[in-house]
Design a protein around this motif. Structure first.
Motif, PDB file in Angstrom:
ATOM      1  N   LYS A   1      -2.372  -1.711 -24.051  1.00 14.67           N
ATOM      2  CA  LYS A   1      -3.778  -1.911 -23.668  1.00 14.67           C
ATOM      3  C   LYS A   1      -3.908  -2.955 -22.568  1.00 14.67           C
ATOM      4  O   LYS A   1      -4.960  -3.544 -22.373  1.00 14.67           O
ATOM      5  N   ARG A   2      -2.809  -3.206 -21.883  1.00 19.78           N
ATOM      6  CA  ARG A   2      -2.808  -4.202 -20.818  1.00 19.78           C
ATOM      7  C   ARG A   2      -2.389  -3.568 -19.503  1.00 19.78           C
ATOM      8  O   ARG A   2      -1.486  -2.728 -19.469  1.00 19.78           O
ATOM      9  N   GLU A   3      -3.082  -3.960 -18.416  1.00 18.64           N
ATOM     10  CA  GLU A   3      -2.683  -3.493 -17.087  1.00 18.64           C
ATOM     11  C   GLU A   3      -1.473  -4.303 -16.620  1.00 18.64           C
ATOM     12  O   GLU A   3      -1.354  -5.487 -16.952  1.00 18.64           O
ATOM     13  N   VAL A   4      -0.598  -3.675 -15.848  1.00 14.29           N
ATOM     14  CA  VAL A   4       0.474  -4.457 -15.216  1.00 14.29           C
ATOM     15  C   VAL A   4      -0.144  -5.292 -14.093  1.00 14.29           C
ATOM     16  O   VAL A   4      -1.253  -5.003 -13.621  1.00 14.29           O
ATOM     17  N   ASP A   5       0.570  -6.321 -13.658  1.00 14.41           N
ATOM     18  CA  ASP A   5       0.040  -7.186 -12.598  1.00 14.41           C
ATOM     19  C   ASP A   5       0.284  -6.599 -11.208  1.00 14.41           C
ATOM     20  O   ASP A   5      -0.527  -6.763 -10.308  1.00 14.41           O
ATOM     21  N   LYS A   6       1.432  -5.939 -11.050  1.00 11.63           N
ATOM     22  CA  LYS A   6       1.772  -5.347  -9.748  1.00 11.63           C
ATOM     23  C   LYS A   6       2.516  -4.038  -9.964  1.00 11.63           C
ATOM     24  O   LYS A   6       3.170  -3.841 -10.997  1.00 11.63           O
ATOM     25  N   LYS A   7       2.441  -3.189  -8.948  1.00 16.24           N
ATOM     26  CA  LYS A   7       3.290  -1.997  -8.928  1.00 16.24           C
ATOM     27  C   LYS A   7       4.153  -2.095  -7.671  1.00 16.24           C
ATOM     28  O   LYS A   7       3.612  -2.075  -6.553  1.00 16.24           O
ATOM     29  N   ILE A   8       5.432  -2.254  -7.864  1.00 20.30           N
ATOM     30  CA  ILE A   8       6.357  -2.381  -6.721  1.00 20.30           C
ATOM     31  C   ILE A   8       7.538  -1.438  -6.977  1.00 20.30           C
ATOM     32  O   ILE A   8       8.264  -1.602  -7.962  1.00 20.30           O
ATOM     33  N   PHE A   9       7.695  -0.456  -6.133  1.00 24.07           N
ATOM     34  CA  PHE A   9       8.811   0.479  -6.329  1.00 24.07           C
ATOM     35  C   PHE A   9      10.121  -0.148  -5.854  1.00 24.07           C
ATOM     36  O   PHE A   9      10.131  -1.041  -5.026  1.00 24.07           O
ATOM     37  N   TRP A  10      11.227   0.329  -6.436  1.00 16.37           N
ATOM     38  CA  TRP A  10      12.538  -0.021  -5.887  1.00 16.37           C
ATOM     39  C   TRP A  10      12.755   0.841  -4.649  1.00 16.37           C
ATOM     40  O   TRP A  10      12.844   2.058  -4.754  1.00 16.37           O
ATOM     41  N   GLY A  11      12.819   0.225  -3.507  1.00 17.14           N
ATOM     42  CA  GLY A  11      12.996   0.984  -2.276  1.00 17.14           C
ATOM     43  C   GLY A  11      14.458   1.171  -1.929  1.00 17.14           C
ATOM     44  O   GLY A  11      15.351   0.579  -2.536  1.00 17.14           O
ATOM     45  N   ILE A  12      14.690   2.009  -0.940  1.00 20.42           N
ATOM     46  CA  ILE A  12      16.072   2.252  -0.492  1.00 20.42           C
ATOM     47  C   ILE A  12      16.143   2.103   1.026  1.00 20.42           C
ATOM     48  O   ILE A  12      15.153   2.306   1.729  1.00 20.42           O
ATOM     49  N   PRO A  13      17.326   1.773   1.547  1.00 23.50           N
ATOM     50  CA  PRO A  13      17.496   1.725   3.001  1.00 23.50           C
ATOM     51  C   PRO A  13      17.481   3.140   3.566  1.00 23.50           C
ATOM     52  O   PRO A  13      17.830   4.098   2.872  1.00 23.50           O
TER      53      PRO A  13
END
Length: 350
Positions: free
Chosen positions: A164-176
């Protein structure tokens, strides 16, 4: 505000040396590229469980302490005490500005204690199956004492439905961005990459090949990975007379996986759950088409077919195999954005 220079990474596992490309690859890419952009930042890495046979070592000039827990319950108290002792040493050396834990588990638990004791920021990145009703840490951890990062919208929604809690951030693992020869011949029709475990659902890959073999008798598939379901999948393959159509390649180095991707037309990924599914990003960056369910950071795209059922997975593959495919590379998840987002979270930039 003091300039952030020292970041303590808490992770269950870490590569045993610089040649180990298969242990938490997104973390490896992240650390190397972050250091390239911010060379003044120092990382100290504490690995709770793996490597099993090393204590102190350097990885690309970063200091690593392995506490060698070996996934044994009886070792947990010693592992946690070792992490707290190391944090105390770093704080005494004025080398502790941010704690960054991976997986909402024991690393996050100890990260909370370290952050509270030394009054530093704690960031926890959700990684995958830690967002599950089976994870007891979801109930016992004080999630208000940390900033929680999800890897994808799907993972963020799963976390919210459980807590019932929102995450603080959404950050994907990126690739080169990948470099490859566009003229490479793609003689492999279908490739699957991942752990051979029930969650990854590779039985559906065998079912798919069985159905499509009627229209494409020479269909050529490779399955990369290892796991406790490997023998069962091989047996199923043999029972369905698909030995000549599906080759099991076992665990491969990351470079080898990329080589196979550059020779393949379609990534078939029938997994029923992913935190992000970095294999998606890697496949697109190597010019492949994807057929998957709506898991991880799945998103509709000219090279990505998202299915709602087993039948739709099979029909999407059939459609692609019957078409003239464009194998232009795409990087929907550039690592530069990942670096930038975490630099903000660490307090390095605004």
């Amino acid at each position: 505000m003091k300039k952030v220079k020292h970041i303590l990474i808490l992770t269950p596992g870490f590569p045993t040396d610089e040649n180990d490309s298969v242990c938490v690859p997104p973390l490896q890419d992240f650390l190397l590229h972050f250091k390239e952009k911010y060379p003044e930042v120092e990382f100290t890495i504490i690995a709770f469980q793996y490597p099993f046979d090393k204590s102190f070592y350097k990885w690309h000039d970063m200091f690593v302490l392995s506490l060698r827990g070996k996934n044994l319950k009886r070792e947990k108290i010693f592992v946690w005490d070792g992490a707290l002792t190391m944090a105390k040493y770093l704080a005494g050396q004025n080398k502790l500005d941010v704690v960054h834990s991976l997986w909402l588990g024991e690393c996050a638990l100890i990260g909370n204690r370290i952050a509270a004791k030394y009054n530093v920021k704690h960031i926890c990145t959700l990684m995958g199956q830690d967002v599950s009703p089976k994870n007891v840490y979801l109930k016992i951890l004080n999630q208000r004492k940390m900033e929680i990062v999800a890897l994808s919208e799907n993972q963020s929604q799963a976390f919210k439905s459980l807590t019932k809690r929102e995450v603080d951030k959404k950050i994907f693992w990126g690739i080169p961005t990948q470099k490859y020869d566009y003229s490479s011949i793609r003689e492999i029709d279908l490739i699957g990459v991942g752990s051979l475990i029930p969650l990854k659902n590779f039985k559906l890959m065998i079912k798919t090949i069985k159905v499509l073999k009627k229209d494409f008798p020479e269909i050529n598939c490779k399955l990369i990975g290892d796991g406790n379901q490997a023998n069962e999948l091989k047996k199923l393959c043999k029972e369905n007379n698909l030995d000549k159509n599906i080759e099991f390649l076992g665990k491969q180095s990351r470079d080898s996986v990329f080589e196979y991707m550059r020779r393949s037309k379609i990534l078939f990924h029938p997994s029923t759950f992913e935190g992000s599914g970095m294999v998606f990003a890697e496949a697109l960056a190597n010019g492949m088409h994807i057929v998957s369910f709506n898991v991880g950071y799945a998103q509709k795209n000219s090279n990505w077919q998202i299915a709602n059922s087993d039948e739709e997975m099979i029909s999407n593959v059939k459609k692609l195999l019957s078409s003239e495919l464009n194998h232009s590379a795409q990087n929907l998840f550039p690592i530069e954005k990942t670096i930038n987002d975490y630099a903000k979270l660490y307090g390095l930039i605004n």
